[in-house]
Write a protein that holds these residues in place. Sequence first.
Motif, PDB file in Angstrom:
ATOM      1  N   PRO A 124       0.829  -1.209   0.000  1.00 43.24           N
ATOM      2  CA  PRO A 124       0.000   0.000   0.000  1.00 43.24           C
ATOM      3  C   PRO A 124       0.861   1.256   0.000  1.00 43.24           C
ATOM      4  O   PRO A 124       1.997   1.264   0.454  1.00 43.24           O
ATOM      5  CB  PRO A 124      -0.728  -0.134   1.324  1.00 43.24           C
ATOM      6  CG  PRO A 124       0.273  -0.804   2.223  1.00 43.24           C
ATOM      7  CD  PRO A 124       1.093  -1.714   1.356  1.00 43.24           C
ATOM      8  N   MET A 125       0.251   2.365  -0.517  1.00 39.99           N
ATOM      9  CA  MET A 125       0.860   3.679  -0.463  1.00 39.99           C
ATOM     10  C   MET A 125      -0.258   4.697  -0.625  1.00 39.99           C
ATOM     11  O   MET A 125      -1.385   4.325  -0.988  1.00 39.99           O
ATOM     12  CB  MET A 125       1.913   3.851  -1.559  1.00 39.99           C
ATOM     13  CG  MET A 125       1.374   3.776  -2.972  1.00 39.99           C
ATOM     14  SD  MET A 125       2.654   3.558  -4.251  1.00 39.99           S
ATOM     15  CE  MET A 125       3.754   4.897  -3.912  1.00 39.99           C
ATOM     16  N   SER A 126       0.027   5.950  -0.347  1.00 44.50           N
ATOM     17  CA  SER A 126      -1.019   6.963  -0.444  1.00 44.50           C
ATOM     18  C   SER A 126      -1.394   7.192  -1.903  1.00 44.50           C
ATOM     19  O   SER A 126      -0.595   6.983  -2.817  1.00 44.50           O
ATOM     20  CB  SER A 126      -0.571   8.284   0.182  1.00 44.50           C
ATOM     21  OG  SER A 126       0.396   8.931  -0.625  1.00 44.50           O
ATOM     22  N   TYR A 127      -2.616   7.619  -2.119  1.00 46.95           N
ATOM     23  CA  TYR A 127      -3.100   7.896  -3.468  1.00 46.95           C
ATOM     24  C   TYR A 127      -2.257   8.979  -4.133  1.00 46.95           C
ATOM     25  O   TYR A 127      -1.879   8.869  -5.297  1.00 46.95           O
ATOM     26  CB  TYR A 127      -4.566   8.327  -3.373  1.00 46.95           C
ATOM     27  CG  TYR A 127      -5.199   8.719  -4.687  1.00 46.95           C
ATOM     28  CD1 TYR A 127      -5.365   7.789  -5.712  1.00 46.95           C
ATOM     29  CD2 TYR A 127      -5.660  10.017  -4.897  1.00 46.95           C
ATOM     30  CE1 TYR A 127      -5.959   8.144  -6.909  1.00 46.95           C
ATOM     31  CE2 TYR A 127      -6.263  10.381  -6.097  1.00 46.95           C
ATOM     32  CZ  TYR A 127      -6.402   9.429  -7.100  1.00 46.95           C
ATOM     33  OH  TYR A 127      -6.990   9.790  -8.287  1.00 46.95           O
ATOM     34  N   LYS A 128      -1.922  10.037  -3.387  1.00 44.20           N
ATOM     35  CA  LYS A 128      -1.119  11.139  -3.915  1.00 44.20           C
ATOM     36  C   LYS A 128       0.284  10.652  -4.295  1.00 44.20           C
ATOM     37  O   LYS A 128       0.820  11.020  -5.349  1.00 44.20           O
ATOM     38  CB  LYS A 128      -1.026  12.253  -2.873  1.00 44.20           C
ATOM     39  CG  LYS A 128      -0.200  13.478  -3.298  1.00 44.20           C
ATOM     40  CD  LYS A 128      -0.842  14.193  -4.470  1.00 44.20           C
ATOM     41  CE  LYS A 128      -0.290  15.596  -4.652  1.00 44.20           C
ATOM     42  NZ  LYS A 128       1.175  15.629  -4.868  1.00 44.20           N
ATOM     43  N   ALA A 129       0.882   9.819  -3.443  1.00 48.71           N
ATOM     44  CA  ALA A 129       2.219   9.298  -3.741  1.00 48.71           C
ATOM     45  C   ALA A 129       2.199   8.437  -4.996  1.00 48.71           C
ATOM     46  O   ALA A 129       3.146   8.463  -5.796  1.00 48.71           O
ATOM     47  CB  ALA A 129       2.748   8.495  -2.558  1.00 48.71           C
ATOM     48  N   ALA A 130       1.127   7.689  -5.191  1.00 50.12           N
ATOM     49  CA  ALA A 130       1.012   6.851  -6.385  1.00 50.12           C
ATOM     50  C   ALA A 130       0.910   7.714  -7.644  1.00 50.12           C
ATOM     51  O   ALA A 130       1.573   7.452  -8.653  1.00 50.12           O
ATOM     52  CB  ALA A 130      -0.204   5.935  -6.268  1.00 50.12           C
ATOM     53  N   TRP A 131       0.071   8.753  -7.598  1.00 50.22           N
ATOM     54  CA  TRP A 131      -0.054   9.671  -8.742  1.00 50.22           C
ATOM     55  C   TRP A 131       1.286  10.319  -9.060  1.00 50.22           C
ATOM     56  O   TRP A 131       1.696  10.406 -10.218  1.00 50.22           O
ATOM     57  CB  TRP A 131      -1.093  10.743  -8.423  1.00 50.22           C
ATOM     58  CG  TRP A 131      -2.486  10.395  -8.817  1.00 50.22           C
ATOM     59  CD1 TRP A 131      -3.455   9.868  -8.032  1.00 50.22           C
ATOM     60  CD2 TRP A 131      -3.089  10.561 -10.114  1.00 50.22           C
ATOM     61  NE1 TRP A 131      -4.609   9.685  -8.749  1.00 50.22           N
ATOM     62  CE2 TRP A 131      -4.424  10.107 -10.028  1.00 50.22           C
ATOM     63  CE3 TRP A 131      -2.626  11.050 -11.335  1.00 50.22           C
ATOM     64  CZ2 TRP A 131      -5.290  10.132 -11.112  1.00 50.22           C
ATOM     65  CZ3 TRP A 131      -3.489  11.076 -12.420  1.00 50.22           C
ATOM     66  CH2 TRP A 131      -4.806  10.616 -12.302  1.00 50.22           C
ATOM     67  N   ASP A 132       1.967  10.803  -8.020  1.00 47.78           N
ATOM     68  CA  ASP A 132       3.255  11.463  -8.241  1.00 47.78           C
ATOM     69  C   ASP A 132       4.262  10.503  -8.850  1.00 47.78           C
ATOM     70  O   ASP A 132       5.040  10.886  -9.744  1.00 47.78           O
ATOM     71  CB  ASP A 132       3.794  12.015  -6.910  1.00 47.78           C
ATOM     72  CG  ASP A 132       3.004  13.208  -6.410  1.00 47.78           C
ATOM     73  OD1 ASP A 132       2.185  13.738  -7.188  1.00 47.78           O
ATOM     74  OD2 ASP A 132       3.185  13.604  -5.248  1.00 47.78           O
ATOM     75  N   ALA A 133       4.279   9.255  -8.370  1.00 42.20           N
ATOM     76  CA  ALA A 133       5.221   8.270  -8.901  1.00 42.20           C
ATOM     77  C   ALA A 133       4.955   7.996 -10.378  1.00 42.20           C
ATOM     78  O   ALA A 133       5.886   7.930 -11.181  1.00 42.20           O
ATOM     79  CB  ALA A 133       5.128   6.969  -8.090  1.00 42.20           C
ATOM     80  N   ILE A 134       3.688   7.869 -10.742  1.00 38.02           N
ATOM     81  CA  ILE A 134       3.338   7.605 -12.140  1.00 38.02           C
ATOM     82  C   ILE A 134       3.690   8.802 -13.019  1.00 38.02           C
ATOM     83  O   ILE A 134       4.195   8.647 -14.138  1.00 38.02           O
ATOM     84  CB  ILE A 134       1.849   7.261 -12.272  1.00 38.02           C
ATOM     85  CG1 ILE A 134       1.546   5.955 -11.523  1.00 38.02           C
ATOM     86  CG2 ILE A 134       1.441   7.132 -13.729  1.00 38.02           C
ATOM     87  CD1 ILE A 134       2.403   4.793 -11.940  1.00 38.02           C
ATOM     88  N   ASP A 135       3.436  10.009 -12.527  1.00 40.77           N
ATOM     89  CA  ASP A 135       3.795  11.210 -13.290  1.00 40.77           C
ATOM     90  C   ASP A 135       5.292  11.237 -13.579  1.00 40.77           C
ATOM     91  O   ASP A 135       5.726  11.522 -14.697  1.00 40.77           O
ATOM     92  CB  ASP A 135       3.390  12.467 -12.520  1.00 40.77           C
ATOM     93  CG  ASP A 135       1.895  12.742 -12.602  1.00 40.77           C
ATOM     94  OD1 ASP A 135       1.236  12.128 -13.456  1.00 40.77           O
ATOM     95  OD2 ASP A 135       1.402  13.563 -11.814  1.00 40.77           O
TER      96      ASP A 135
END
Length: 270
Positions: free
Chosen positions: A45-56
Amino acid sequence: MTATRFLARMSLDTELGSAFSDTRIRLLEAIDHKGSISQAAKAVPMSYKAAWDAIDILNNLASEPLVVRSVGGRQGGGSQLTEYGRRIVAMYRALELEYQQALDRLCERLHDVQESDIHSFQRLMHHMSLKSSARNQFSGPVVALKPDGIHYEVGIRLDEDHQVVAVITRASAENLNLSLGKEVFAFVKSSSVMLAMDSDIRLTARNQLWGKVSEIHEGPLNTEVTLVLPSGRTVTCVVSTDSCVSLGVRLGLTVCAFFKSSSVIIAVYE
């Protein structure tokens, strides 16, 4: 007596920091299985924001997008791994398997481990390992290099349809040893990026990137808005919340992110 076995937990690092880790690869795998960044973030698991930032960051620095996504609609949008993304995941897992097998052989015979040729994968790892506070991080080849007195105008290709133009001093260009075709990084602070809605508007800013709003993070004073370009790359800006409301910014809306060439910082990896 049970034989000792070393278990591989692979993290690919450079002197600049961590590149690919099991967490990022598991995020990509979860997106492929679930078709949703939010669901994938919960699974890691990870935060939703961290996931978006990682994909960006992954999409912006890779030569091709690893993840493509849609926003809005009756189904609420979704995300999926590209074929290139699947190949990167497969490469990582193959290396991980080789790593584990090497450790197994080491435990059994303590023989030397031979290294595989992963030049193209290492190049992407170098991109991922570079750390910067700039929200917008791109990479691409230099396609234009024009001297202008004490300055150089540098064009960097993001994809077939988009370039980023930077203006740097002649001394900086010489220090970076810039040349046509050389791979470079381009950094732009989100606070330097502005939004425009009217396609007929004329702007003096050299960099004008049109895309659809894919993410909005609203705060009491400022709002972070991310656009996704047709190629899958993203651009993020920070505007006042009042301006965001007055402009009517919403998910799925086509807008222009623009910024001055002097706001672009160029870096190289040697």
